[in-house]
Design a protein around this motif. Structure first.
Motif, PDB file in Angstrom:
ATOM      1  N   GLU A  18     -31.576 -58.683 -31.349  1.00  0.00           N
ATOM      2  CA  GLU A  18     -30.854 -59.764 -31.063  1.00  0.00           C
ATOM      3  C   GLU A  18     -29.574 -59.678 -31.447  1.00  0.00           C
ATOM      4  N   THR A  19     -29.264 -59.416 -32.688  1.00  0.00           N
ATOM      5  CA  THR A  19     -27.913 -59.323 -33.172  1.00  0.00           C
ATOM      6  C   THR A  19     -27.150 -58.369 -32.368  1.00  0.00           C
ATOM      7  N   TRP A  20     -27.706 -57.208 -32.126  1.00  0.00           N
ATOM      8  CA  TRP A  20     -26.909 -56.209 -31.164  1.00  0.00           C
ATOM      9  C   TRP A  20     -26.454 -56.793 -30.064  1.00  0.00           C
ATOM     10  N   LEU A  23     -23.541 -59.331 -30.017  1.00  0.00           N
ATOM     11  CA  LEU A  23     -22.493 -58.548 -30.438  1.00  0.00           C
ATOM     12  C   LEU A  23     -22.165 -57.784 -28.986  1.00  0.00           C
ATOM     13  N   VAL A  85     -25.445 -68.338 -30.228  1.00  0.00           N
ATOM     14  CA  VAL A  85     -26.051 -68.082 -31.632  1.00  0.00           C
ATOM     15  C   VAL A  85     -26.426 -69.218 -32.228  1.00  0.00           C
ATOM     16  N   TYR A 174     -23.798 -66.399 -38.119  1.00  0.00           N
ATOM     17  CA  TYR A 174     -24.940 -65.868 -37.605  1.00  0.00           C
ATOM     18  C   TYR A 174     -25.384 -64.351 -37.968  1.00  0.00           C
ATOM     19  N   LEU A 175     -24.444 -63.666 -38.095  1.00  0.00           N
ATOM     20  CA  LEU A 175     -24.978 -62.571 -38.507  1.00  0.00           C
ATOM     21  C   LEU A 175     -25.176 -62.182 -40.036  1.00  0.00           C
ATOM     22  N   ARG A 178     -28.996 -63.505 -39.694  1.00  0.00           N
ATOM     23  CA  ARG A 178     -30.102 -62.517 -38.896  1.00  0.00           C
ATOM     24  C   ARG A 178     -30.149 -61.377 -39.651  1.00  0.00           C
ATOM     25  N   TRP A 179     -29.219 -60.890 -40.374  1.00  0.00           N
ATOM     26  CA  TRP A 179     -29.333 -59.554 -40.954  1.00  0.00           C
ATOM     27  C   TRP A 179     -30.022 -59.722 -42.355  1.00  0.00           C
ATOM     28  N   SER A 193     -20.316 -56.445 -41.214  1.00  0.00           N
ATOM     29  CA  SER A 193     -19.426 -57.558 -40.584  1.00  0.00           C
ATOM     30  C   SER A 193     -17.825 -57.381 -40.954  1.00  0.00           C
TER      31      SER A 193
END
Length: 257
Positions: A18-20, A23, A85, A174-175, A178-179, A193
């Motif tokens: 999802e994060t990739w 991005l 996000v 967000y990152l 999630r990470w 980040s």
């Protein structure tokens, strides 16, 4: 009779994918274009220090009304990833906006912290820019290139706020969320980040990369302590307003700009 759809918990793989993807449609894509822009400038012939990077430029300077629409639409569309996000985070936490500190519960504290942070980052940042440019490691930044119209300054302020909201909500709020859920360590999250933040500023040169990566580390460290993106948005907005509006007002009066 209505069929029910069973929802499963997001796995580590889901979270990272999802994060990739986020991005890929936002600042990660900007990082790729920025890297290509740097390659183009490095292979153009003249050293970086003698090249100029124009920002906030007019699209149709001969038709100010249309240019105004272009600028507003560009600002609005750039904020779509922020809405995305927040929507994604709210699927697992309905209070996601409050969880990352993107709310109005502490306005005075956010502004005070933001002002201090802007001074902490902005003053050394100017020095780094000057050194990088002197060493031919950075282009000259022409931060505002709109036509001479009444709406230029308001649009530059909106553009500054848009940059701040987009970068801090996505890259930090967000990152980091999630990470962390994916099991990454705090140091890994902060470094990743910060490097991505630096990467989408490569179009400015190596100085832009280093300066913004350092800024990302500072902002990330502060977020781990406060869990609020509010002060980061305030600080980032101030930095960009000073850069954009200051350049627009002074470029015809200071030869070194």
């Amino acid at each position: 009779m209505e069929a029910t759809v069973e929802q499963r918990a997001l796995t580590r793989r889901d979270l990272l994918a999802e994060t990739w993807l986020v991005l890929g449609v936002s600042l990660g894509a900007s990082a790729i274009w920025s890297a290509l822009s740097l390659v183009r400038k490095l292979t153009a012939g003249p050293p970086l220090g003698s090249q100029t990077t124009a920002m906030n430029s007019s699209v149709t300077p001969d038709r100010p009304w249309l240019d105004f629409v272009y600028q507003l639409v560009g600002i609005g569309l750039a904020l779509v990833p922020v809405i995305l996000v927040l929507h994604l985070l709210s699927r697992s936490d309905v209070q996601a906006r409050f969880a990352i500190g993107w709310d109005w519960t502490e306005p005075t504290r956010d502004v005070v912290r933001g002002l201090g942070l802007a001074a902490l980052v902005g003053i050394p940042g100017l020095g780094l820019y000057a050194v990088a440019k002197a060493l031919d490691l950075n282009t000259t930044i022409a931060a505002a290139n709109l036509a001479d119209v009444w709406w230029a300054v308001p649009v530059l302020i909106l553009a500054a706020a848009q940059n701040a909201v987009l970068e801090e909500v996505v890259m930090i709020g967000y990152l980091f969320t999630r990470w962390s859920q994916a099991g990454w360590s705090t140091s890994r999250i902060m470094l990743s980040s910060a490097l991505i933040r630096g990467s989408y500023h490569l179009y400015q040169g190596f100085g832009g990369f280093v300066g913004n990566a350092i800024m990302g580390l500072i902002f990330g460290w502060i977020y781990t302590r406060t869990k609020r993106v509010g002060p980061l948005v305030v600080a980032h907005t101030i930095l960009d307003v000073v850069a954009f509006v200051g350049y627009a007002l002074l470029k015809n009066h200071l030869s070194w700009l």
